[in-house]
Design a protein around this motif. Structure first.
Motif, PDB file in Angstrom:
ATOM      1  N   THR A 370       7.823  40.229 125.689  1.00 29.40           N
ATOM      2  CA  THR A 370       7.560  39.721 124.345  1.00 29.40           C
ATOM      3  C   THR A 370       8.873  39.615 123.570  1.00 29.40           C
ATOM      4  OG1 THR A 370       5.378  40.764 124.315  1.00 29.40           O
ATOM      5  CG2 THR A 370       6.290  40.073 122.199  1.00 29.40           C
ATOM      6  N   TYR A 371       9.199  38.395 123.176  1.00 32.65           N
ATOM      7  CA  TYR A 371      10.417  38.130 122.415  1.00 32.65           C
ATOM      8  C   TYR A 371      10.058  37.946 120.945  1.00 32.65           C
ATOM      9  CZ  TYR A 371      12.529  37.176 126.973  1.00 32.65           C
ATOM     10  OH  TYR A 371      12.965  37.269 128.280  1.00 32.65           O
ATOM     11  N   GLY A 372      10.923  38.444 120.080  1.00 27.81           N
ATOM     12  CA  GLY A 372      10.777  38.217 118.644  1.00 27.81           C
ATOM     13  C   GLY A 372      11.815  37.205 118.205  1.00 27.81           C
ATOM     14  N   ASP A 373      11.370  36.001 117.885  1.00 30.35           N
ATOM     15  CA  ASP A 373      12.291  34.917 117.537  1.00 30.35           C
ATOM     16  C   ASP A 373      12.447  34.816 116.025  1.00 30.35           C
ATOM     17  OD1 ASP A 373      13.944  32.707 117.806  1.00 30.35           O
ATOM     18  OD2 ASP A 373      12.291  31.279 117.966  1.00 30.35           O
ATOM     19  N   VAL A 374      13.688  34.856 115.554  1.00 30.23           N
ATOM     20  CA  VAL A 374      14.000  34.559 114.153  1.00 30.23           C
ATOM     21  C   VAL A 374      15.072  33.486 114.162  1.00 30.23           C
ATOM     22  CG1 VAL A 374      13.378  36.868 113.358  1.00 30.23           C
ATOM     23  CG2 VAL A 374      15.738  36.386 113.953  1.00 30.23           C
ATOM     24  N   TYR A 381      16.250  38.662 106.404  1.00 28.96           N
ATOM     25  CA  TYR A 381      15.016  38.943 105.658  1.00 28.96           C
ATOM     26  C   TYR A 381      14.215  40.046 106.350  1.00 28.96           C
ATOM     27  CZ  TYR A 381      15.878  34.791 102.857  1.00 28.96           C
ATOM     28  OH  TYR A 381      16.433  33.865 101.997  1.00 28.96           O
ATOM     29  N   ASP A 382      13.960  41.119 105.626  1.00 29.94           N
ATOM     30  CA  ASP A 382      13.257  42.268 106.197  1.00 29.94           C
ATOM     31  C   ASP A 382      11.877  41.908 106.730  1.00 29.94           C
ATOM     32  OD1 ASP A 382      15.413  43.850 105.537  1.00 29.94           O
ATOM     33  OD2 ASP A 382      14.483  44.750 103.778  1.00 29.94           O
ATOM     34  N   ASP A 383      11.137  41.097 105.973  1.00 27.76           N
ATOM     35  CA  ASP A 383       9.752  40.836 106.363  1.00 27.76           C
ATOM     36  C   ASP A 383       9.661  40.072 107.675  1.00 27.76           C
ATOM     37  OD1 ASP A 383      10.846  38.590 105.080  1.00 27.76           O
ATOM     38  OD2 ASP A 383       8.881  37.851 104.443  1.00 27.76           O
ATOM     39  N   VAL A 384      10.593  39.149 107.910  1.00 34.94           N
ATOM     40  CA  VAL A 384      10.570  38.368 109.153  1.00 34.94           C
ATOM     41  C   VAL A 384      10.804  39.283 110.355  1.00 34.94           C
ATOM     42  CG1 VAL A 384      11.702  36.526 110.448  1.00 34.94           C
ATOM     43  CG2 VAL A 384      11.309  36.261 107.996  1.00 34.94           C
ATOM     44  N   MET A 389       8.533  42.824 114.929  1.00 39.39           N
ATOM     45  CA  MET A 389       8.465  44.163 115.513  1.00 39.39           C
ATOM     46  C   MET A 389       7.024  44.664 115.534  1.00 39.39           C
ATOM     47  SD  MET A 389      11.376  44.962 116.660  1.00 39.39           S
ATOM     48  CE  MET A 389      11.002  46.677 117.025  1.00 39.39           C
ATOM     49  N   LYS A 390       6.292  44.407 114.468  1.00 36.28           N
ATOM     50  CA  LYS A 390       4.874  44.776 114.456  1.00 36.28           C
ATOM     51  C   LYS A 390       4.104  44.028 115.539  1.00 36.28           C
ATOM     52  CE  LYS A 390       4.400  45.991 109.549  1.00 36.28           C
ATOM     53  NZ  LYS A 390       3.823  45.556 108.237  1.00 36.28           N
ATOM     54  N   HIS A 469      10.073  52.643 119.468  1.00 35.14           N
ATOM     55  CA  HIS A 469      10.413  52.246 118.109  1.00 35.14           C
ATOM     56  C   HIS A 469      11.376  53.252 117.491  1.00 35.14           C
ATOM     57  CE1 HIS A 469       7.735  48.827 116.962  1.00 35.14           C
ATOM     58  NE2 HIS A 469       7.154  49.198 118.104  1.00 35.14           N
ATOM     59  N   THR A 470      12.275  52.764 116.671  1.00 36.52           N
ATOM     60  CA  THR A 470      13.115  53.652 115.881  1.00 36.52           C
ATOM     61  C   THR A 470      12.291  54.194 114.719  1.00 36.52           C
ATOM     62  OG1 THR A 470      13.867  51.863 114.444  1.00 36.52           O
ATOM     63  CG2 THR A 470      15.164  52.279 116.432  1.00 36.52           C
ATOM     64  N   LEU A 471      12.803  55.245 114.094  1.00 38.82           N
ATOM     65  CA  LEU A 471      12.133  55.766 112.906  1.00 38.82           C
ATOM     66  C   LEU A 471      12.079  54.699 111.824  1.00 38.82           C
ATOM     67  CD1 LEU A 471      10.846  58.088 111.332  1.00 38.82           C
ATOM     68  CD2 LEU A 471      13.156  58.825 110.661  1.00 38.82           C
ATOM     69  N   ALA A 472      13.122  53.876 111.734  1.00 41.56           N
ATOM     70  CA  ALA A 472      13.161  52.826 110.709  1.00 41.56           C
ATOM     71  C   ALA A 472      12.026  51.827 110.882  1.00 41.56           C
ATOM     72  CB  ALA A 472      14.507  52.105 110.751  1.00 41.56           C
ATOM     73  N   THR A 473      11.767  51.379 112.116  1.00 41.82           N
ATOM     74  CA  THR A 473      10.686  50.414 112.320  1.00 41.82           C
ATOM     75  C   THR A 473       9.319  51.074 112.169  1.00 41.82           C
ATOM     76  OG1 THR A 473      10.798  50.746 114.722  1.00 41.82           O
ATOM     77  CG2 THR A 473      12.074  48.933 113.799  1.00 41.82           C
TER      78      THR A 473
END
Length: 521
Positions: A370-374, A381-384, A389-390, A469-473
């Protein structure tokens, strides 16, 4: 006359703030002197301390406008007026910060409230207007510093808080009226933050699976705005670079990739509407015999609209999943208030059709990964990033086109932002750019490959597939919301305290505070 005298007393403070803003701009790429922040923030606070709210607005404006003028001079490629307008717009956020900070500095817990107010200001700049411009966050300057590793724990907002706090602590140490005990506490706290960050261990281990990914930088025939008129040449450059890759694979001098990534705008002509463009893509896909993530501009969904997309093109099934960019750039990819502005600003006609934003995150399952493309600026942008990640992204991809800004420092700034995202998310980031900077950033923020600009570049990397996941995510947006809320709370408490002083101080001088004499405007 009194107003002129008051202005004369404020102007030296504005001058100090302008110097501080310039220093802060030099903390970032391409200058890359991050520790200037520890000088810039105390200077700014020194200029604000003891000033009135009105004076604080002017002082903050001087700081913010200078900061952005030094940070984003690359906008002059579009036009000097665009660079000036952005600097003024973003500078006004720091004018508001300055207005409130003059009052917050009078509170007992000002050392907590000020960095929270800074995070709230960054949140505002990243949100409004037109979706915000999150380019000036303190965190972006520390991609190459041990302090940057804090982002894996508290995210980008939390790291900005820690950096602003270091500036506040430095101010507390250097401020002439600080008590010895306060200076010692501030110094110890600062050393603890910096020293503690060096102890953070960032893992790059995956789940046992690896992917061989090829980033193709085909290059463009020009730079600045003129490259946009040569769309077929750009697509052909990426085709030829991909064919050269396959020749090396056949010769045994290069690894066979599992996926090939083409950058944003690798074709500006819709391959679903243009047979020649589609044939070029299919030739490349058949040659490498693996999926290619193609950066394509597609027509629609409405009349006179387009979308900037990543299209998964499979050698057997053809085009499949499509991710449409969710944060198109205002005045670059679409024009707010188009009908009202076009008659007065003819240059905006170069934008062409309006870019319609996509609706869903760029979560792309390809070949069991699973790739996360931005796409391009979206990496800031944090939300993207949070949304992919979600959605289960195991590897991040940034498809970008920096050809307009090549050689201006903008590609270096975006690459630094990308490195911070790798640290924050604990994911490998694969970057494909039309003209640079392309590369590979490991989950610990270390750079495996970084291309030059305006040259062809093809790189095949073997990267880990990660699920942890990191603590941040895990925390997601909570650090930003909490810190922003605390910043607003600090302002409210400061305004109540100001009101109390006004109510109880009628006819008597105000009680002394840690601040210097107030400068009225």
């Amino acid at each position: 006359m009194e107003r002129l005298k008051a202005l004369g007393r404020v102007l030296p403070r504005v001058a100090v703030a302008v110097v501080a803003g310039g220093l802060l701009g030099y903390a970032f790429e391409p200058h890359d002197h991050p520790w200037l922040i520890v000088i810039a923030v105390p200077l700014f606070l020194a200029a604000l301390n003891g000033a009135s709210a009105k004076a604080g607005f002017l002082i903050g404006a001087g700081f913010g406008i200078t900061y952005y003028a030094v940070l984003v001079p690359w906008l002059t490629v579009i036009g000097g007026d665009a660079a000036i307008a952005l600097a003024i717009l973003e500078g006004l956020f720091y004018a508001v910060f300055g207005m409130f900070a003059t009052q917050v500095l009078k509170l007992k817990l000002w050392m907590l409230w000020i960095p929270c107010l800074w995070v709230a200001t960054e949140y505002a700049t990243a949100s409004v207007p037109f979706g915000g411009f999150p380019w000036g966050r303190l965190a972006w300057a520390f991609s190459d510093s041990p302090l940057g590793k804090l982002a894996s724990l508290v995210g980008i907002p939390g790291l900005s808080f820690a950096i602003a706090l270091l500036g506040v602590l430095a101010y507390a140490v250097l401020r002439p009226k600080s008590a010895l005990k306060l200076r010692v506490v501030a110094l110890v706290a600062g050393v603890a933050i910096v020293g503690g960050s060096t102890l953070i261990n960032l893992s790059s281990e995956g789940n046992g699976k690896v992917v061989k990914a090829a980033m193709v930088q085909g290059n463009v025939p020009g730079k600045g705005l003129e490259f946009l008129g040569r769309a077929r040449t750009v697509t052909r450059n990426h085709l030829n670079a991909t064919l050269d890759l396959e020749k090396k694979v056949e010769a045994g001098t290069e690894l066979q990739p599992d996926i090939v990534i083409w950058p944003e705008n690798s074709t500006d002509i819709d391959p679903f509407k243009d047979d020649e463009t589609r044939a070029d893509i299919e030739e490349a896909v058949k040659a490498v015999d693996v999926p290619i993530l193609v950066g394509a501009v597609l027509e629609g969904p409405g009349p006179n609209e387009r979308q900037t997309t990543g299209v998964v093109w499979d050698p057997k099934t053809g085009p499949g999943q499509i991710y449409a960019k969710r944060h198109p750039v205002p005045f670059g990819e679409y024009i707010p208030f188009r009908d009202q502005l076009l008659p007065y600003i003819k240059r905006l006609e170069m934008v062409g059709r309006q870019t319609a934003p996509g609706k869903v995150p760029g979560v792309l399952p390809i070949g069991g990964v699973t790739y996360g493309d931005v796409i391009c600026f979206e990496v800031a942008y944090d939300d993207v990033v949070e949304d992919v990640m979600k959605g289960g992204a195991q590897i991040l991809v940034v498809q970008t086109n920096n050809a307009t800004y090549g050689g201006t420092g903008q590609p270096e700034q975006q690459f630094a932002i990308t490195r911070m995202r790798a640290i924050e998310t604990g994911r490998t980031v694969l970057i494909a750019s039309t003209s640079g900077i392309s590369g590979v950033v490991r989950p610990d923020g270390k750079v495996e490959h970084k291309s030059a600009q305006f040259v062809p570049d093809v790189y095949v990397a073997t990267v880990p597939v990660r699920d942890a996941h990191t603590l941040a995510t895990t925390l997601g947006g909570w650090p930003q919301w909490i810190l922003t809320g605390l910043g607003i709370l600090g302002v409210v408490l400061a305004l109540f305290a100001r009101r109390r002083r006004a109510d109880t101080g009628s006819g008597t001088p105000p009680a002394p505070t840690h601040s210097r004499e107030k400068v009225p405007v």
